[in-house]
Write a protein that holds these residues in place. Structure first.
Motif, short mmCIF file in Angstrom:
data_model
loop_
_atom_site.label_atom_id
_atom_site.label_comp_id
_atom_site.label_asym_id
_atom_site.label_seq_id
_atom_site.Cartn_x
_atom_site.Cartn_y
_atom_site.Cartn_z
N ASP A 5 0.82 -1.21 0.00
CA ASP A 5 0.00 0.00 0.00
C ASP A 5 0.86 1.26 0.00
O ASP A 5 0.54 2.24 -0.69
CB ASP A 5 -0.95 0.00 1.20
CG ASP A 5 -2.01 -1.09 1.08
OD1 ASP A 5 -2.37 -1.44 -0.06
OD2 ASP A 5 -2.47 -1.58 2.13
N GLU A 9 1.04 4.02 -2.96
CA GLU A 9 0.79 5.43 -2.67
C GLU A 9 1.91 6.31 -3.21
O GLU A 9 1.66 7.39 -3.76
CB GLU A 9 0.65 5.63 -1.15
CG GLU A 9 0.23 7.04 -0.79
CD GLU A 9 -0.01 7.21 0.70
OE1 GLU A 9 0.09 8.35 1.17
OE2 GLU A 9 -0.29 6.21 1.39
N LYS A 67 -4.57 -2.42 -8.33
CA LYS A 67 -5.08 -3.17 -7.18
C LYS A 67 -5.22 -4.62 -7.59
O LYS A 67 -5.59 -4.93 -8.71
CB LYS A 67 -6.46 -2.64 -6.75
CG LYS A 67 -6.44 -1.38 -5.94
CD LYS A 67 -7.84 -1.11 -5.41
CE LYS A 67 -7.86 0.01 -4.43
NZ LYS A 67 -7.30 -0.33 -3.14
N ALA A 81 -13.43 0.98 -6.67
CA ALA A 81 -12.60 1.37 -5.53
C ALA A 81 -11.32 2.07 -6.00
O ALA A 81 -10.90 3.07 -5.42
CB ALA A 81 -12.26 0.16 -4.67
N LEU A 82 -10.72 1.57 -7.08
CA LEU A 82 -9.51 2.17 -7.62
C LEU A 82 -9.77 3.59 -8.10
O LEU A 82 -9.00 4.51 -7.79
CB LEU A 82 -8.96 1.31 -8.76
CG LEU A 82 -7.67 1.78 -9.42
CD1 LEU A 82 -6.51 1.75 -8.43
CD2 LEU A 82 -7.35 0.93 -10.63
N LYS A 84 -11.97 5.68 -7.10
CA LYS A 84 -12.18 6.57 -5.95
C LYS A 84 -10.87 7.03 -5.31
O LYS A 84 -10.83 8.08 -4.69
CB LYS A 84 -13.07 5.89 -4.92
CG LYS A 84 -14.51 5.79 -5.37
CD LYS A 84 -15.37 5.08 -4.34
CE LYS A 84 -16.79 4.93 -4.89
NZ LYS A 84 -17.63 4.14 -4.01
N THR A 85 -9.80 6.25 -5.46
CA THR A 85 -8.53 6.62 -4.85
C THR A 85 -7.72 7.58 -5.73
O THR A 85 -6.73 8.14 -5.27
CB THR A 85 -7.64 5.38 -4.57
OG1 THR A 85 -7.27 4.78 -5.81
CG2 THR A 85 -8.36 4.39 -3.68
N ASN A 87 -6.87 10.91 -8.14
CA ASN A 87 -7.17 12.33 -8.28
C ASN A 87 -7.09 12.66 -9.77
O ASN A 87 -6.09 13.18 -10.24
CB ASN A 87 -6.17 13.15 -7.47
CG ASN A 87 -6.49 14.62 -7.50
OD1 ASN A 87 -7.57 15.02 -7.93
ND2 ASN A 87 -5.55 15.44 -7.07
#
Length: 166
Positions: A5, A9, A67, A81-82, A84-85, A87
């Motif tokens: 993770d 990030e 992911k 979900a991806l 949403k993470t 920008n």
């Protein structure tokens, strides 16, 4: 040894910095797709082949984020979900029909209608792939007036399909 993770990030932060520097005057294309890593099907540490969903910035040729998916059948919630993470506001997201199942049937019917297909923009490419020649024809239209549930797809500007002939 490395926290997945945290590494993900770091990559996302680097890619987001590139995207921010690029600006939004000309939107980037974020391609989202799932792939099964076939070589993992024989590895004893995996119950089934590893499946990964990736978001790639087409113009930079880099992966923005990815992911792992627990089985191909869980790809849709993983894609959601991806997204949403990320920008990526103001940029174009493209995904295959699996991630747009609600639209899939409508788009298939539209593209298979010969009269409507002739009104669509088209582009063709040919390439040799593994001793065979593949011809791809892309069809695209911004005419969405025919869609009954257009309001459910905020920001949808066009639909398209790609026909591959070997």
């Amino acid at each position: 040894m490395i926290n997945i993770d945290s590494l993900n990030e770091c990559f996302m932060n680097m890619a987001e910095a590139l995207i921010k520097e690029y600006g939004t005057e000309k939107p980037l294309t974020i391609a989202i797709d799932g792939k099964t890593i076939r070589s993992t099907d024989k590895m004893s540490s995996y119950e089934s082949p590893l499946h990964i969903v990736s978001a790639q910035v087409a113009e930079f040729g880099i992966t923005l984020a990815q992911k792992c998916v627990k089985g191909k059948t869980n790809e849709i919630p993983t894609v959601q979900a991806l997204i949403k993470t990320l920008n990526i506001k103001g940029h174009i997201i493209v995904a295959d029909a699996l991630n747009c199942q609600i639209l899939k049937t409508d788009i298939e019917e539209y593209v298979q209608d010969e009269i409507l297909r002739k009104q669509m923009d088209t582009a063709c490419t040919s390439e040799k792939n593994r001793e065979r020649v593949e011809k791809r024809t892309a069809f695209c239209t911004t005419n969405l007036n025919w869609m009954d549930n257009k309001e459910e797809w905020a920001g949808l500007n066009c639909i398209g399909a790609i026909h591959v002939r070997v």
